[in-house]
Write a protein that holds these residues in place. Sequence first.
Motif, PDB file in Angstrom:
ATOM      1  N   SER A  99       5.170  15.294 -12.562  1.00 55.00           N
ATOM      2  CA  SER A  99       3.811  15.664 -12.238  1.00 55.00           C
ATOM      3  C   SER A  99       4.070  17.329 -12.220  1.00 55.00           C
ATOM      4  O   SER A  99       5.288  17.767 -11.777  1.00 55.00           O
ATOM      5  CB  SER A  99       3.394  15.096 -10.812  1.00 55.00           C
ATOM      6  OG  SER A  99       2.449  15.932 -10.446  1.00 55.00           O
ATOM      7  N   HIS A 151      -3.402  13.227  -8.198  1.00 59.12           N
ATOM      8  CA  HIS A 151      -3.980  12.447  -9.328  1.00 59.12           C
ATOM      9  C   HIS A 151      -2.707  11.280  -9.692  1.00 59.12           C
ATOM     10  O   HIS A 151      -3.188  10.250 -10.068  1.00 59.12           O
ATOM     11  CB  HIS A 151      -4.329  13.458 -10.625  1.00 59.12           C
ATOM     12  CG  HIS A 151      -4.615  12.747 -11.466  1.00 59.12           C
ATOM     13  ND1 HIS A 151      -5.982  12.113 -11.841  1.00 59.12           N
ATOM     14  CD2 HIS A 151      -3.931  12.286 -13.025  1.00 59.12           C
ATOM     15  CE1 HIS A 151      -6.010  11.485 -13.046  1.00 59.12           C
ATOM     16  NE2 HIS A 151      -4.736  11.818 -13.571  1.00 59.12           N
ATOM     17  N   ALA A 152      -1.630  11.684  -9.614  1.00 62.85           N
ATOM     18  CA  ALA A 152      -0.476  10.990 -10.016  1.00 62.85           C
ATOM     19  C   ALA A 152      -0.456   9.556  -8.948  1.00 62.85           C
ATOM     20  O   ALA A 152      -0.438   8.506  -9.502  1.00 62.85           O
ATOM     21  CB  ALA A 152       1.030  11.523 -10.164  1.00 62.85           C
ATOM     22  N   THR A 153      -0.579  10.028  -7.693  1.00 66.23           N
ATOM     23  CA  THR A 153      -0.359   8.892  -6.670  1.00 66.23           C
ATOM     24  C   THR A 153      -1.893   7.795  -6.756  1.00 66.23           C
ATOM     25  O   THR A 153      -1.540   6.947  -6.614  1.00 66.23           O
ATOM     26  CB  THR A 153      -0.360   9.432  -5.387  1.00 66.23           C
ATOM     27  OG1 THR A 153      -1.524  10.255  -5.255  1.00 66.23           O
ATOM     28  CG2 THR A 153       0.681   9.995  -5.212  1.00 66.23           C
ATOM     29  N   ASP A 154      -2.921   8.478  -7.199  1.00 65.50           N
ATOM     30  CA  ASP A 154      -4.349   7.781  -7.296  1.00 65.50           C
ATOM     31  C   ASP A 154      -3.896   6.738  -8.416  1.00 65.50           C
ATOM     32  O   ASP A 154      -4.443   5.755  -8.452  1.00 65.50           O
ATOM     33  CB  ASP A 154      -5.279   8.707  -7.439  1.00 65.50           C
ATOM     34  CG  ASP A 154      -5.612   9.470  -5.996  1.00 65.50           C
ATOM     35  OD1 ASP A 154      -5.253   8.883  -5.165  1.00 65.50           O
ATOM     36  OD2 ASP A 154      -6.487  10.327  -6.364  1.00 65.50           O
ATOM     37  N   THR A 155      -3.274   7.217  -9.406  1.00 68.85           N
ATOM     38  CA  THR A 155      -3.228   6.480 -10.704  1.00 68.85           C
ATOM     39  C   THR A 155      -2.384   5.312 -10.487  1.00 68.85           C
ATOM     40  O   THR A 155      -2.407   4.308 -10.721  1.00 68.85           O
ATOM     41  CB  THR A 155      -2.735   7.398 -11.845  1.00 68.85           C
ATOM     42  OG1 THR A 155      -3.579   8.321 -12.214  1.00 68.85           O
ATOM     43  CG2 THR A 155      -2.384   6.471 -13.175  1.00 68.85           C
ATOM     44  N   HIS A 196      -1.962   3.945  -7.477  1.00 69.49           N
ATOM     45  CA  HIS A 196      -2.797   3.051  -6.569  1.00 69.49           C
ATOM     46  C   HIS A 196      -3.666   2.122  -7.542  1.00 69.49           C
ATOM     47  O   HIS A 196      -3.812   0.748  -7.417  1.00 69.49           O
ATOM     48  CB  HIS A 196      -3.632   3.796  -5.734  1.00 69.49           C
ATOM     49  CG  HIS A 196      -2.818   4.421  -4.739  1.00 69.49           C
ATOM     50  ND1 HIS A 196      -1.629   3.814  -3.909  1.00 69.49           N
ATOM     51  CD2 HIS A 196      -2.821   5.509  -3.794  1.00 69.49           C
ATOM     52  CE1 HIS A 196      -1.022   4.310  -2.734  1.00 69.49           C
ATOM     53  NE2 HIS A 196      -1.953   5.666  -2.970  1.00 69.49           N
ATOM     54  N   ILE A 197      -4.316   2.671  -8.692  1.00 75.59           N
ATOM     55  CA  ILE A 197      -5.106   1.996  -9.479  1.00 75.59           C
ATOM     56  C   ILE A 197      -4.309   0.774 -10.188  1.00 75.59           C
ATOM     57  O   ILE A 197      -4.575  -0.367 -10.339  1.00 75.59           O
ATOM     58  CB  ILE A 197      -5.767   2.907 -10.161  1.00 75.59           C
ATOM     59  CG1 ILE A 197      -6.865   3.713  -9.834  1.00 75.59           C
ATOM     60  CG2 ILE A 197      -6.735   2.008 -11.511  1.00 75.59           C
ATOM     61  CD1 ILE A 197      -7.486   4.808 -10.579  1.00 75.59           C
ATOM     62  N   PHE A 198      -3.129   1.174 -10.539  1.00 74.89           N
ATOM     63  CA  PHE A 198      -2.139   0.374 -11.210  1.00 74.89           C
ATOM     64  C   PHE A 198      -1.648  -0.666 -10.241  1.00 74.89           C
ATOM     65  O   PHE A 198      -1.647  -2.048 -10.937  1.00 74.89           O
ATOM     66  CB  PHE A 198      -1.028   1.139 -11.734  1.00 74.89           C
ATOM     67  CG  PHE A 198       0.142   0.388 -12.308  1.00 74.89           C
ATOM     68  CD1 PHE A 198       0.277  -0.202 -13.548  1.00 74.89           C
ATOM     69  CD2 PHE A 198       1.165  -0.098 -11.559  1.00 74.89           C
ATOM     70  CE1 PHE A 198       1.206  -0.889 -14.258  1.00 74.89           C
ATOM     71  CE2 PHE A 198       2.176  -0.744 -12.045  1.00 74.89           C
ATOM     72  CZ  PHE A 198       2.205  -1.283 -13.291  1.00 74.89           C
TER      73      PHE A 198
END
Length: 204
Positions: free
Chosen positions: A5, A14-18, A20-22
């Motif tokens: 990142s 944005h990387a951490t949110d992605t 979490h979605i994963f």
Amino acid sequence: MEVLSRGDLPSVKHATDTLHIFSTCSVLKVNIDKTDAYFGGVSAALKQQILCETGLSEGSFPFRYLGLPIYPSRLSISMYEGLTVKLSSLLQRCQSEYLSYGGKIQVIQSIVFGLGNFWGSSILLSKNISKYINRACRQLFWGSPDHGTGSVWCTWIRHYFLKECSIWDLQIKEFYPECLRGVLIARDRTANQLGGMQHVKELL
């Protein structure tokens, strides 16, 4: 897993949110206790903000990923220890098994080169390490210099080039391999400096 990142809060968020979605979709979660953050060119204040936002600890270089050393600058020789140790153990194991020449070629093509290419495809190998790999392959096939006249290289030179001729009388020819021509050129230079071939023979 490795996540890259930019060194700013929006990119990291944005990387951490992605992630979490994963985690929500796959039921796989990041183990914070086994995850570190690595920084380059980031101020101390921003670094602290990112660590607080992610809950990660700061890691230090070098670290290993898939067995490879990761470092932000050029690697030192000591950091290639994993590669050199594997090659050394491979050489010792192959030499103890008395492989045929065909078997040695197979080992060199499939294992030694494969190991070097695996490292080389991920990180830039230094010239010294490239020379080490070439030397390891040469020693495996031709035999170690410690083996003296019993090595395959010496046998090859005697059989195909010297034959009934002495190394002192052999004339340099263009089709000779570079290693043999180098020996003969050094022989002639030494003879010129010491007053003739006969004098060199007497000294030896």
